[in-house]
Motif scaffolding. Structure first.
Motif, mmCIF file in Angstrom:
data_model
loop_
_atom_site.group_PDB
_atom_site.id
_atom_site.type_symbol
_atom_site.label_atom_id
_atom_site.label_comp_id
_atom_site.label_asym_id
_atom_site.label_seq_id
_atom_site.Cartn_x
_atom_site.Cartn_y
_atom_site.Cartn_z
ATOM 1 N N UNK A 169 0.819 -1.122 -0.005
ATOM 2 C CA UNK A 169 -0.130 0.052 -0.080
ATOM 3 C C UNK A 169 0.988 1.275 -0.099
ATOM 4 N N UNK A 170 1.790 1.029 0.845
ATOM 5 C CA UNK A 170 3.013 2.443 0.955
ATOM 6 C C UNK A 170 3.476 2.723 -0.495
ATOM 7 N N UNK A 171 3.845 1.488 -1.241
ATOM 8 C CA UNK A 171 4.338 1.762 -2.581
ATOM 9 C C UNK A 171 3.428 2.363 -3.535
ATOM 10 N N UNK A 172 2.276 1.952 -3.474
ATOM 11 C CA UNK A 172 1.367 2.547 -4.401
ATOM 12 C C UNK A 172 1.132 4.015 -4.172
ATOM 13 N N UNK A 173 0.672 4.200 -2.905
ATOM 14 C CA UNK A 173 0.592 5.776 -2.556
ATOM 15 C C UNK A 173 1.825 6.720 -2.758
ATOM 16 N N UNK A 174 2.857 5.977 -2.664
ATOM 17 C CA UNK A 174 4.228 6.892 -3.020
ATOM 18 C C UNK A 174 4.303 6.997 -4.502
ATOM 19 N N UNK A 175 3.981 5.976 -5.231
ATOM 20 C CA UNK A 175 4.063 6.155 -6.668
ATOM 21 C C UNK A 175 2.954 7.096 -7.296
ATOM 22 N N UNK A 183 3.679 10.843 -8.941
ATOM 23 C CA UNK A 183 3.477 10.880 -10.224
ATOM 24 C C UNK A 183 4.231 9.924 -10.907
ATOM 25 N N UNK A 184 4.385 8.726 -10.467
ATOM 26 C CA UNK A 184 5.383 7.791 -11.133
ATOM 27 C C UNK A 184 4.354 6.944 -12.020
ATOM 28 N N UNK A 185 4.675 6.424 -13.208
ATOM 29 C CA UNK A 185 3.730 5.526 -14.050
ATOM 30 C C UNK A 185 4.026 4.178 -13.497
ATOM 31 N N UNK A 186 3.042 3.556 -12.938
ATOM 32 C CA UNK A 186 3.294 2.160 -12.404
ATOM 33 C C UNK A 186 2.050 1.195 -12.935
ATOM 34 N N UNK A 187 2.478 -0.218 -12.771
ATOM 35 C CA UNK A 187 1.349 -1.145 -13.098
ATOM 36 C C UNK A 187 0.382 -1.516 -11.793
ATOM 37 N N UNK A 188 0.737 -0.976 -10.688
ATOM 38 C CA UNK A 188 -0.128 -1.187 -9.701
ATOM 39 C C UNK A 188 -1.514 -1.268 -9.936
ATOM 40 N N UNK A 189 -2.363 -2.287 -8.993
ATOM 41 C CA UNK A 189 -3.742 -2.281 -9.048
ATOM 42 C C UNK A 189 -4.429 -0.970 -8.414
ATOM 43 N N UNK A 190 -5.264 -0.137 -9.151
ATOM 44 C CA UNK A 190 -6.063 0.941 -8.789
ATOM 45 C C UNK A 190 -7.148 0.591 -7.992
ATOM 46 N N UNK A 191 -7.567 -0.808 -8.289
ATOM 47 C CA UNK A 191 -8.694 -1.312 -7.428
ATOM 48 C C UNK A 191 -8.426 -1.516 -6.155
ATOM 49 N N UNK A 192 -7.335 -2.187 -5.791
ATOM 50 C CA UNK A 192 -7.040 -2.614 -4.256
ATOM 51 C C UNK A 192 -5.942 -1.459 -3.706
ATOM 52 N N UNK A 193 -5.437 -0.498 -4.489
ATOM 53 C CA UNK A 193 -4.505 0.408 -4.269
ATOM 54 C C UNK A 193 -3.404 -0.084 -3.436
ATOM 55 N N UNK A 194 -2.660 -1.241 -4.074
ATOM 56 C CA UNK A 194 -1.708 -1.844 -3.728
ATOM 57 C C UNK A 194 -0.611 -2.260 -4.781
ATOM 58 N N UNK A 195 0.599 -2.327 -4.524
ATOM 59 C CA UNK A 195 1.689 -2.978 -5.389
ATOM 60 C C UNK A 195 1.520 -4.262 -5.605
ATOM 61 N N UNK A 196 1.719 -4.902 -6.612
ATOM 62 C CA UNK A 196 1.658 -6.319 -6.851
ATOM 63 C C UNK A 196 2.751 -7.104 -6.118
#
Length: 208
Positions: A99-105, A109-122
């Protein structure tokens, strides 16, 4: 599992030179003692590497492969933040790190493939993150109640020893240490089993 590249062409090894050899090559090329091509044959340092090091002035070999989605600088900041949480007794579990990684990205404003539905990194990112930062590990935390953590302060500790001294004096036990028994509540832990957390390998973690 994370996607991890396994090199199949081992006939041509990569980065076989050391930092000292690279510094020596750059010094000799700059003084005109040898050319970049001669340095490549003698030290196995590609001419483009020599040219790049002369231009930027950096003689250290960088890590192979991509930096990761957040980049090395931002990952270092995330590792430091994880350590700070561990120090105050709130070490994050694996889900929280994702979750921290997702919010950090998102914040950077870093482009990422993390899940927007769960708001978590893979999960794949988490495994790679731990591989790139070997000072972190997944460990089992020990249970510690919040009341006990809050009770460990100077005033409560002073009051405890005052009461202990009063009880020993009142019952005439100050000169009878053989009649004093020390007991604790080991084995009577009422807390639920704490989850595994991500922290530094040398840390001993308690979860409130």
């Amino acid at each position: 599992m994370p996607r991890k590249y396994i090199r199949t062409n081992t006939a041509r090894p990569r980065t076989t030179w050391s930092d000292e050899q690279l510094m020596e090559v750059v010094a000799k090329v700059q003084t005109g003692e040898i050319s970049k091509r001669v340095a490549h044959r003698r030290y196995n340092v590609p001419p483009r590497i020599t040219k790049r090091r002369i231009t930027c002035g950096n003689f250290k070999k960088g890590a192979l492969g991509p930096e990761g989605i957040l980049g090395r600088v931002n990952e270092t900041r995330l590792v430091a933040h994880t350590h700070r949480l561990s120090v105050v007794g709130s070490a994050p579990d694996r889900s929280t790190v994702r979750t921290l990684a997702f919010r950090f990205a998102e914040k950077l404003g870093i482009k990422h493939p993390f899940s927007a539905a769960t708001e978590k990194a893979l999960f794949a990112w988490l495994h790679s993150f731990l591989d790139r930062n070997p000072e972190l590990s997944v460990r089992q935390a020990e249970g510690l109640s919040l009341s006990r953590a809050q009770g460990m302060n100077r005033e409560d500790a002073r009051r405890f020893f005052e009461l202990l001294d009063e009880a020993l004096t009142k019952n005439g036990l100050m000169e009878k240490p053989s009649c004093i028994f020390s007991m604790d509540e080991t084995g009577v832990q009422l807390l639920n089993k704490p989850s595994k957390v991500v922290t530094r390998k040398v840390a001993k973690m308690y979860m409130y």
